[in-house]
Design an enzyme around this catalytic site. Sequence first.
Site, PDB file in Angstrom:
ATOM      1  N   ASN A   8     -10.246  -1.752   0.735  1.00 12.04           N
ATOM      2  CA  ASN A   8     -11.396  -1.132   1.409  1.00 12.04           C
ATOM      3  C   ASN A   8     -11.451   0.384   1.198  1.00 12.04           C
ATOM      4  O   ASN A   8     -12.477   1.003   1.453  1.00 12.04           O
ATOM      5  CB  ASN A   8     -11.385  -1.461   2.903  1.00 12.04           C
ATOM      6  CG  ASN A   8     -10.076  -1.104   3.570  1.00 12.04           C
ATOM      7  OD1 ASN A   8      -9.015  -1.548   3.133  1.00 12.04           O
ATOM      8  ND2 ASN A   8     -10.141  -0.317   4.616  1.00 12.04           N
ATOM      9  N   HIS A   9     -10.344   0.986   0.740  1.00 16.01           N
ATOM     10  CA  HIS A   9     -10.346   2.424   0.449  1.00 16.01           C
ATOM     11  C   HIS A   9     -10.571   2.720  -1.045  1.00 16.01           C
ATOM     12  O   HIS A   9     -10.331   3.856  -1.486  1.00 16.01           O
ATOM     13  CB  HIS A   9      -9.022   3.064   0.899  1.00 16.01           C
ATOM     14  CG  HIS A   9      -8.863   3.110   2.389  1.00 16.01           C
ATOM     15  ND1 HIS A   9      -9.574   3.984   3.189  1.00 16.01           N
ATOM     16  CD2 HIS A   9      -8.096   2.376   3.229  1.00 16.01           C
ATOM     17  CE1 HIS A   9      -9.236   3.789   4.455  1.00 16.01           C
ATOM     18  NE2 HIS A   9      -8.343   2.812   4.510  1.00 16.01           N
TER      19      HIS A   9
ATOM     20  N   HIS B 211      -0.338  -2.658   6.376  1.00 14.25           N
ATOM     21  CA  HIS B 211       0.760  -1.675   6.271  1.00 14.25           C
ATOM     22  C   HIS B 211       1.992  -2.069   7.078  1.00 14.25           C
ATOM     23  O   HIS B 211       2.912  -1.271   7.212  1.00 14.25           O
ATOM     24  CB  HIS B 211       0.295  -0.264   6.686  1.00 14.25           C
ATOM     25  CG  HIS B 211      -0.746   0.320   5.781  1.00 14.25           C
ATOM     26  ND1 HIS B 211      -1.030   1.663   5.742  1.00 14.25           N
ATOM     27  CD2 HIS B 211      -1.570  -0.257   4.885  1.00 14.25           C
ATOM     28  CE1 HIS B 211      -1.995   1.895   4.863  1.00 14.25           C
ATOM     29  NE2 HIS B 211      -2.337   0.729   4.332  1.00 14.25           N
TER      30      HIS B 211
ATOM     31  N   HIS C  19      -2.920  -4.417   3.158  1.00 11.35           N
ATOM     32  CA  HIS C  19      -3.893  -3.759   4.049  1.00 11.35           C
ATOM     33  C   HIS C  19      -3.346  -3.399   5.420  1.00 11.35           C
ATOM     34  O   HIS C  19      -3.661  -2.337   5.933  1.00 11.35           O
ATOM     35  CB  HIS C  19      -5.182  -4.572   4.211  1.00 11.35           C
ATOM     36  CG  HIS C  19      -6.150  -3.977   5.202  1.00 11.35           C
ATOM     37  ND1 HIS C  19      -6.835  -2.808   4.949  1.00 11.35           N
ATOM     38  CD2 HIS C  19      -6.530  -4.375   6.458  1.00 11.35           C
ATOM     39  CE1 HIS C  19      -7.611  -2.527   6.004  1.00 11.35           C
ATOM     40  NE2 HIS C  19      -7.440  -3.450   6.917  1.00 11.35           N
TER      41      HIS C  19
ATOM     42  N   ASN D  10      -4.212   3.744  -0.812  1.00 15.03           N
ATOM     43  CA  ASN D  10      -4.000   4.909   0.061  1.00 15.03           C
ATOM     44  C   ASN D  10      -3.119   5.962  -0.604  1.00 15.03           C
ATOM     45  O   ASN D  10      -2.518   6.808   0.067  1.00 15.03           O
ATOM     46  CB  ASN D  10      -3.342   4.488   1.379  1.00 15.03           C
ATOM     47  CG  ASN D  10      -4.071   3.358   2.068  1.00 15.03           C
ATOM     48  OD1 ASN D  10      -3.608   2.217   2.065  1.00 15.03           O
ATOM     49  ND2 ASN D  10      -5.228   3.659   2.636  1.00 15.03           N
TER      50      ASN D  10
ATOM     51  N   HIS E 232      -6.401  -8.797   0.361  1.00 15.79           N
ATOM     52  CA  HIS E 232      -6.449  -7.556   1.131  1.00 15.79           C
ATOM     53  C   HIS E 232      -7.223  -7.819   2.412  1.00 15.79           C
ATOM     54  O   HIS E 232      -8.454  -7.873   2.397  1.00 15.79           O
ATOM     55  CB  HIS E 232      -7.109  -6.464   0.282  1.00 15.79           C
ATOM     56  CG  HIS E 232      -6.886  -5.095   0.817  1.00 15.79           C
ATOM     57  ND1 HIS E 232      -5.718  -4.404   0.608  1.00 15.79           N
ATOM     58  CD2 HIS E 232      -7.665  -4.282   1.562  1.00 15.79           C
ATOM     59  CE1 HIS E 232      -5.790  -3.223   1.183  1.00 15.79           C
ATOM     60  NE2 HIS E 232      -6.974  -3.121   1.784  1.00 15.79           N
TER      61      HIS E 232
ATOM     62  N   ASP F  47       0.816  -1.220   0.000  1.00 15.03           N
ATOM     63  CA  ASP F  47       0.000   0.000   0.000  1.00 15.03           C
ATOM     64  C   ASP F  47       0.858   1.282   0.000  1.00 15.03           C
ATOM     65  O   ASP F  47       1.589   1.546   0.953  1.00 15.03           O
ATOM     66  CB  ASP F  47      -0.911   0.044   1.231  1.00 15.03           C
ATOM     67  CG  ASP F  47      -1.720  -1.233   1.439  1.00 15.03           C
ATOM     68  OD1 ASP F  47      -1.208  -2.322   1.128  1.00 15.03           O
ATOM     69  OD2 ASP F  47      -2.851  -1.123   1.938  1.00 15.03           O
TER      70      ASP F  47
HETATM   71 FE   LIG Z   1      -3.946   0.276   2.969  1.00 16.38          FE
HETATM   72 FE   LIG Z   2      -6.938  -1.523   3.249  1.00 18.74          FE
END
Ligand SMILES: [Fe+2]
Ligand SMILES: [Fe+2]
Length: 279
Positions: free
Chosen positions: A67-68, A180, A178, A40, A153, A8
């Site tokens: 999810n983003h 990080h 996800h 992100n 993810h 990410d």
């Molecule tokens: Fe992320």
């Molecule tokens: Fe995520």
Amino acid sequence: MRCLFLGDIVGKSGRRAVVDRLPGLIESHDIHFVIINGENAAGGFGITEDIFHDLLDAGADVVTLGNHSWDQREALVFIERQNRLVRPANYPSGTPGRGATMHTARNGAQVLVVQVMGRVFMDALDDPFAAIERELAACTLGDHADAIIVDMHAEATSEKQAMGHFLDGRVSLVVGTHTHVPTADHQILGGGTGYMSDVGMCGDYDSVLGMQKDEPVQRFMRKIPGARFTPALGPPMLSGVAVEIDDVSGLATNIAPLRLGAVLEETVPPLWLGVQSSG
Ligand SMILES: [Fe+2]
Ligand SMILES: [Fe+2]
């Protein structure tokens, strides 16, 4: 074939790391295909079309989300015209975009990239195991694709490991994104699939998951929402995993974590000296 998967990208710091370092990495390590998680990339929240193009220009072949995906509303629109952008395959039917995409690597190989999202400590979604089963029924390793890369993810390492074993021998690589935070469990599973629970993020690690520290710390302490989270802007680390894939079987023969950046610059092991398959 050599593939690189970067975790990410968080904000400007992470984007800078990719734009500055990825072209050189592709050149120096003869990388044939690059996947980057970009959920992100825009100020920590989602991705814009301009940033997506910057990542392609830097050498990304496919960009995955998570999810983003829709934090930048424009992604709901431009994903329809960008077939190198992938969102989780187990979103409800009717969601814009695609959960899988196939592209030609620099060595001519056909590479399928699929993303699914976990359900443990995450939003309720369709079953990721059933979703990927459907994708693999439509495109099998060896018959339709020379390599298959899966971005899982998810939050829970247990769910990611389960996905790795579920797909072992049927795909080239399963990587987690996800959290990080990179894990140290890169390996080649018994059936020949490369695996790592999480590849970590591209961003400033002097942070809480890439965000400036003060606000997250305050929220944990006081449980009162305050200012918006903003990405940390210090020196970034590029974080990911490199995998060597057999041209005939499509399975992994070598996997090595990649961490290049401010803190660990001198301690990074050379690529292609990671875990090698015994078979
Ligand atoms: Fe992320
Ligand atoms: Fe995520």
